[in-house]
Design a protein around this motif. Structure first.
Motif, PDB file in Angstrom:
ATOM      1  N   ARG A   1     -12.089  21.532  14.613  1.00  0.00           N
ATOM      2  CA  ARG A   1     -11.427  22.601  14.632  1.00  0.00           C
ATOM      3  C   ARG A   1     -12.219  23.799  14.064  1.00  0.00           C
ATOM      4  NH1 ARG A   1      -6.077  22.542  16.213  1.00  0.00           N
ATOM      5  NH2 ARG A   1      -5.361  24.373  14.688  1.00  0.00           N
ATOM      6  N   LYS A   2     -12.784  23.588  12.669  1.00  0.00           N
ATOM      7  CA  LYS A   2     -13.285  24.641  11.989  1.00  0.00           C
ATOM      8  C   LYS A   2     -14.631  25.019  12.723  1.00  0.00           C
ATOM      9  CE  LYS A   2     -13.383  24.199   7.415  1.00  0.00           C
ATOM     10  NZ  LYS A   2     -12.509  25.596   7.091  1.00  0.00           N
ATOM     11  N   GLU A   3     -15.654  23.940  13.218  1.00  0.00           N
ATOM     12  CA  GLU A   3     -16.821  24.612  13.849  1.00  0.00           C
ATOM     13  C   GLU A   3     -16.368  25.221  15.138  1.00  0.00           C
ATOM     14  OE1 GLU A   3     -20.422  22.928  13.595  1.00  0.00           O
ATOM     15  OE2 GLU A   3     -20.140  21.217  12.188  1.00  0.00           O
ATOM     16  N   ALA A   4     -15.583  24.644  15.881  1.00  0.00           N
ATOM     17  CA  ALA A   4     -15.219  25.515  16.994  1.00  0.00           C
ATOM     18  C   ALA A   4     -14.812  26.920  16.975  1.00  0.00           C
ATOM     19  CB  ALA A   4     -14.079  24.674  17.748  1.00  0.00           C
TER      20      ALA A   4
ATOM     21  N   ASP B   1      -8.392  28.278   6.850  1.00  0.00           N
ATOM     22  CA  ASP B   1      -7.744  26.995   6.949  1.00  0.00           C
ATOM     23  C   ASP B   1      -7.353  26.872   8.184  1.00  0.00           C
ATOM     24  OD1 ASP B   1      -5.771  24.943   6.978  1.00  0.00           O
ATOM     25  OD2 ASP B   1      -4.653  25.802   5.212  1.00  0.00           O
ATOM     26  N   LEU B   2      -8.033  25.941   8.888  1.00  0.00           N
ATOM     27  CA  LEU B   2      -7.771  25.389  10.362  1.00  0.00           C
ATOM     28  C   LEU B   2      -6.829  24.530  10.493  1.00  0.00           C
ATOM     29  CD1 LEU B   2      -9.318  27.018  12.785  1.00  0.00           C
ATOM     30  CD2 LEU B   2     -10.750  27.197  10.563  1.00  0.00           C
ATOM     31  N   GLY B   3      -5.859  24.266   9.582  1.00  0.00           N
ATOM     32  CA  GLY B   3      -4.731  23.383   9.908  1.00  0.00           C
ATOM     33  C   GLY B   3      -3.540  24.206  10.845  1.00  0.00           C
ATOM     34  N   ALA B   4      -3.905  25.551  11.011  1.00  0.00           N
ATOM     35  CA  ALA B   4      -3.197  26.217  12.003  1.00  0.00           C
ATOM     36  C   ALA B   4      -4.215  27.346  12.660  1.00  0.00           C
ATOM     37  CB  ALA B   4      -2.079  26.805  11.216  1.00  0.00           C
ATOM     38  N   ASP B   5      -3.704  28.029  13.530  1.00  0.00           N
ATOM     39  CA  ASP B   5      -4.201  29.011  14.566  1.00  0.00           C
ATOM     40  C   ASP B   5      -4.635  29.893  13.464  1.00  0.00           C
ATOM     41  OD1 ASP B   5      -4.132  27.550  16.725  1.00  0.00           O
ATOM     42  OD2 ASP B   5      -2.524  28.578  17.329  1.00  0.00           O
ATOM     43  N   PRO B   6      -5.964  30.695  13.448  1.00  0.00           N
ATOM     44  CA  PRO B   6      -6.223  31.755  12.672  1.00  0.00           C
ATOM     45  C   PRO B   6      -5.549  33.015  13.445  1.00  0.00           C
ATOM     46  CG  PRO B   6      -8.079  30.475  13.071  1.00  0.00           C
ATOM     47  CD  PRO B   6      -7.091  29.585  14.013  1.00  0.00           C
TER      48      PRO B   6
END
Length: 225
Positions: free
Chosen positions: A159-162, A179-184
């Motif tokens: 998710r982070k790299e995407a 924090d990519l646990g949720a949508d930025p």
């Protein structure tokens, strides 16, 4: 808002010599030839042929006629930001990712980032945790089972790299900031199912609207180029 995500399984035994590379430009051919391992050369070749093929189908062009460029980097302004079609106001945006055994191509009408990678070995996760945002680190550390921690890390990192590829910074941006646990803010990030050994995600520059279904990804298998 809709994006397409195309997966392609790449057999480790496939050879780059099995493909017609006339659609690739001089830079792509030179880059492919620079790989020492035959498997890496084949993976790169397949990935870039797949990208050209899919873009050409959507745009009604020939794969070899597509010309690529780079947006300015958001971090430093140099011309090594997000790859784009080298035309004013590109009608289609794309992102390409490849890892051992798998290629992922994402296409969208707005900026998009895609990442696919193999799940890390459980014993390597503790050394990787400092690269995460504190919130992400806590989520990964909550898994007591080493295999579950590896899966949690793999999901977060894809998710982070995407997202960072969608921004155009790549790993030039501090990986602990988001924090990519949720949508930025202003983005939708979706996990894509791709089997037990890989993790994949697509980030789309469009907010996830509460009044409509999440962004739909078309995820078929590209069986031939």
């Amino acid at each position: 808002m809709q994006a397409e995500a195309w997966f392609l399984d790449v057999d480790a035994a496939v050879s780059a010599d099995a493909f017609d590379i006339t659609a690739l430009d001089a830079h792509e051919r030179q880059r492919a030839a620079s790989f020492v391992r035959a498997s890496d050369r084949a993976l790169y070749t397949v990935a870039h042929l797949a990208l050209r093929t899919l873009l050409a189908r959507r745009l009604g062009e020939r794969p070899g006629e597509l010309v690529f460029g780079r947006e300015p980097c958001p971090c430093c302004g140099a011309a090594h930001g997000r790859p784009v079609l080298a035309v004013p106001e590109p009608p289609l945006h794309f992102s390409l990712s490849h890892t051992e055994g798998l290629v992922l191509v994402a296409l969208a009408p707005v900026p998009v980032g895609a990442d696919a990678q193999r799940r890390p070995a459980p014993e390597s996760v503790p050394g990787l945790l400092p690269a995460l945002h504190p919130g992400e680190r806590a989520a990964v550390a909550d898994g007591a089972d080493p295999a579950l921690r590896a899966a949690a890390f793999g999901r977060i990192w894809a998710r982070k790299e995407a997202y960072l590829k969608g921004l155009g910074t790549g790993l030039g941006r501090d990986t602990t900031l988001d924090d990519l646990g949720a949508d930025p803010a202003g983005w939708t990030v979706d996990d894509l199912p791709c089997g037990p050994r890989h993790h994949a995600a697509v980030a789309l520059r469009a907010p996830r609207a509460d009044t409509r279904p999440p962004v739909a990804y078309h995820v078929p298998s590209l069986t031939r180029l």
